[in-house]
Design an enzyme around this catalytic site. Structure first.
Site, mmCIF file in Angstrom:
data_model
loop_
_atom_site.group_PDB
_atom_site.id
_atom_site.type_symbol
_atom_site.label_atom_id
_atom_site.label_comp_id
_atom_site.label_asym_id
_atom_site.label_seq_id
_atom_site.Cartn_x
_atom_site.Cartn_y
_atom_site.Cartn_z
ATOM 1 C CE LYS A 296 1.995 -3.074 28.366
ATOM 2 N NZ LYS A 296 1.348 -4.202 27.679
ATOM 3 N NE ARG A 371 6.288 -11.169 21.280
ATOM 4 C CZ ARG A 371 5.022 -11.600 21.327
ATOM 5 N NH1 ARG A 371 4.473 -12.142 20.258
ATOM 6 N NH2 ARG A 371 4.320 -11.495 22.436
HETATM 7 N N1 BES Z 1 5.026 -6.895 29.184
HETATM 8 C C1 BES Z 1 3.870 -7.280 28.460
HETATM 9 C C2 BES Z 1 3.251 -8.579 28.970
HETATM 10 C C3 BES Z 1 2.692 -8.585 30.367
HETATM 11 C C4 BES Z 1 1.342 -8.435 30.587
HETATM 12 C C5 BES Z 1 3.517 -8.793 31.473
HETATM 13 C C6 BES Z 1 0.837 -8.462 31.865
HETATM 14 C C7 BES Z 1 3.006 -8.831 32.755
HETATM 15 C C8 BES Z 1 1.664 -8.668 32.957
HETATM 16 C C9 BES Z 1 4.236 -7.497 26.997
HETATM 17 O O1 BES Z 1 5.242 -6.696 26.500
HETATM 18 C C10 BES Z 1 3.019 -7.202 26.187
HETATM 19 O O2 BES Z 1 2.631 -6.083 26.139
HETATM 20 N N2 BES Z 1 2.476 -8.233 25.554
HETATM 21 C C11 BES Z 1 1.309 -8.107 24.756
HETATM 22 C C12 BES Z 1 1.625 -8.568 23.350
HETATM 23 C C13 BES Z 1 0.531 -8.319 22.374
HETATM 24 C C14 BES Z 1 0.407 -6.855 22.077
HETATM 25 C C15 BES Z 1 0.829 -9.088 21.101
HETATM 26 C C16 BES Z 1 0.235 -8.996 25.369
HETATM 27 O O3 BES Z 1 0.545 -10.137 25.721
HETATM 28 O O4 BES Z 1 -0.885 -8.522 25.540
HETATM 29 MN MN MN Z 2 4.553 -4.841 25.736
#
Ligand code: BES
Ligand code: MN
Ligand code: ZN
Length: 519
Positions: A296, A371
């Site tokens: 991130k 997931r």
């Molecule tokens: N934990 C994050 C999702 C999230 C984002 C939770 C903001 C709370 C606030 C999750 O693991 C994630 O990183 N999701 C990505 C998936 C993508 C890389 C396919 C997303 O949704 O951007």
């Molecule tokens: Mn993630």
């Protein structure tokens, strides 16, 4: 006890002991039909009035009432929900301060509004402390729901009195007043309050777990905290180690922690309040989500990922609430726990893992890790517990946050009745949900190299249809609570950090579902 203990890394053991006996609240709530001999502060709950001035409360003599009326008029107070004023207590009243709190349309007062009235009172008293508070509820309609609504006001105050202060070397004293709730049926109000207090304790546990920094809330530590808090309530706790996870074939869960010194754990908590087939709750427990190799890149998003265990925390809190309520339900909570870190041993974009169900997964993006752990968590629930229904809850996708923000969580299921019951629980507790569709999105997670891949567009649907593969033919509902688990960056103490979202929703839902499907 609490203020005497100071956190230090060297007293890890002491910290665990401290969590076990954490008393989150120092307030007291008493329910009675007659006012206390003495009260520092008198609070009057005032509904919107149909005539020009709010009806006179039974606050004392005719003269005292007249003075109260004059204060109401001087403040141009209408009794709208959330409206409030404080004045010097009128002459003749055995108190120093008088607070009027608007509750809106009394006849239409809902549980969630009553809770917000309690929260407003607690926040007011947090800045101007008081030792004894007598709350006059005589102006609320004296109908069947009167006791429950007063209990809900007390519950709202409790929820607003939680503080995450374990890392403060000199924490501010927590609110410690005694509330005297004046009601016509004290026993009914107290019984309802006891249920809500059980619920609040579950919420506090969820907040505390979610708030733990990544380095203190790693998988094994998270499991320890939950064991300490839940086992004494009669909940059975089982924890699978990384080795046991591999032995069961749960490679998808195992793999997410491969880059971390803290291997994946599977935490299982069961409350057997009935002999029915269990209701399974599966919660995402990413104790920190760096994104892995798909790191991130935004500092603020990265920082917020200590809260990526909020789904698992909500499941733990729900189990606690149901156990404290001695609820006649059989519930099992499955909490797959991993730390999504980057290192030479971390899994790589493009890797393929075989989940315990046999479905092979192409890891197209290491940041879509929730997931992966849930896939094996849902499989474990089905395989080992043969549940009659599975609900999973997860801070799963940024896509959900963009679609619904934080006022609603997203709910997915092919089962309309299931969506209805979750929606109803959400309205009651105001932990609201909004349905998003699963179809026609089944193909967005197709992979050219494995059975499925862990990404797709639109993002929230991709997460949901991915999980759907693992639920098989068990009735299943998915709650994407991304964004709901934390107060946003603009909110101010004490409303900061974790919200405990999901505990109230799921506790209410389990009760509704168990009743609606009772044999
Ligand atoms: N934990 C994050 C999702 C999230 C984002 C939770 C903001 C709370 C606030 C999750 O693991 C994630 O990183 N999701 C990505 C998936 C993508 C890389 C396919 C997303 O949704 O951007
Ligand atoms: Mn993630
Ligand atoms: Zn995540």
């Amino acid at each position: 006890m609490k203020t005497m203990l100071r956190y230090s890394a060297a007293v890890g053991l002491l910290l665990v002991a401290f969590v076990a006996q954490a008393d989150y609240l120092q307030t007291q709530n008493l329910f009675s039909a007659t006012p206390p001999a003495e009260a520092d502060t008198v609070v009057v709950l005032v509904p919107l009035s149909t005539d020009s001035s709010p009806a006179a409360p039974a606050v004392g003599s005719a003269e005292t009432v007249a003075q109260f009326q004059r204060a109401v008029e001087a403040q141009a107070f209408t009794g709208a929900l959330g409206e409030q004023f404080e004045v010097l207590a009128p002459a003749g009243m055995n108190a120093k301060r008088l607070i009027a709190l608007g509750v809106g349309d009394g006849a239409a007062l809902q549980r969630a509004d009553a809770e917000s009235v309690g929260a407003a009172l607690a926040l007011h008293l947090a800045t101007r402390p008081s030792s004894t508070v007598a709350v006059n509820t005589g102006l609320l309609p004296q109908n069947d729901s009167h006791s429950a609504l007063v209990a809900a006001v007390a519950h709202g105050a409790d929820l607003a009195n939680y503080r995450f202060d374990r890392y403060k070397s000199a924490p501010e004293p927590r609110p410690a007043q005694t509330y005297h709730w004046l009601v016509s049926d004290p026993q009914a109000a107290e019984a309802r309050y006891a249920q809500l207090r059980a619920l609040a304790e579950g919420v506090f546990t969820a907040r505390e777990l979610t708030n733990l920094p990544g380095s203190d809330g790693y998988p094994a530590a998270f499991a320890d905290h939950v064991r300490q808090r839940l086992e004494p309530l009669g909940i059975t706790i089982t924890v699978l180690t990384p080795k046991q996870i591999l032995q069961e074939g749960m490679e998808a869960l195992y793999g997410v922690s491969r880059g971390s010194q803290h291997g994946s754990h599977l935490l299982i908590a069961q409350w057997r309040g009935s002999k029915d087939a269990p209701i399974a709750l599966v919660g995402k427990g990413i104790t920190f989500d760096s994104g892995g190799y798909n790191l991130k890149l935004d500092a603020e998003s990265l920082l917020a990922m200590t809260g990526d265990k909020a789904g698992a925390a909500a499941v733990a809190g729900t189990l606690e609430a149901l156990a404290r309520q001695r609820a006649p339900v059989n519930v099992v909570g499955i909490m797959p726990l991993s730390q999504n870190a980057v290192s030479g041993t971390a899994q790589l974009p493009g890797d393929v893992v075989t989940s315990a169900s046999g479905i092979t997964i192409e890891i197209a993006n290491t940041d879509a890790e929730g997931r992966l752990v849930l896939a094996d968590g849902i499989w474990y629930a089905r395989e080992k517990f043969k549940p009659r229904v599975i609900a999973d809850i997860a801070t799963l996708t940024g896509s959900k946050v963009r679609a619904l923000g934080r006022d609603y969580a997203a709910v997915f299921s092919t089962d309309d009745a299931l969506v209805d019951s979750v929606t109803q629980a959400g309205e009651l507790t105001r932990e609201r949900v909004w349905r998003l569709p699963l179809g026609p999105y089944e193909k967005i997670i197709e992979s050219t190299v494995a059975d499925i891949r862990n990404t797709g567009s639109p993002g929230a649907q991709a997460g949901a249809v991915f999980l759907q593969q693992f639920a098989g033919d068990t009735p299943w509902v998915h709650v994407d609570m991304a964004g709901n688990g934390r107060y946003d960056a603009t909110s101010k103490p004490p409303l900061t950090g974790a919200t405990g979202y999901g505990v109230r929703l799921l506790t209410e839902w389990v009760t509704l579902y168990a009743n609606s499907t009772a044999e």
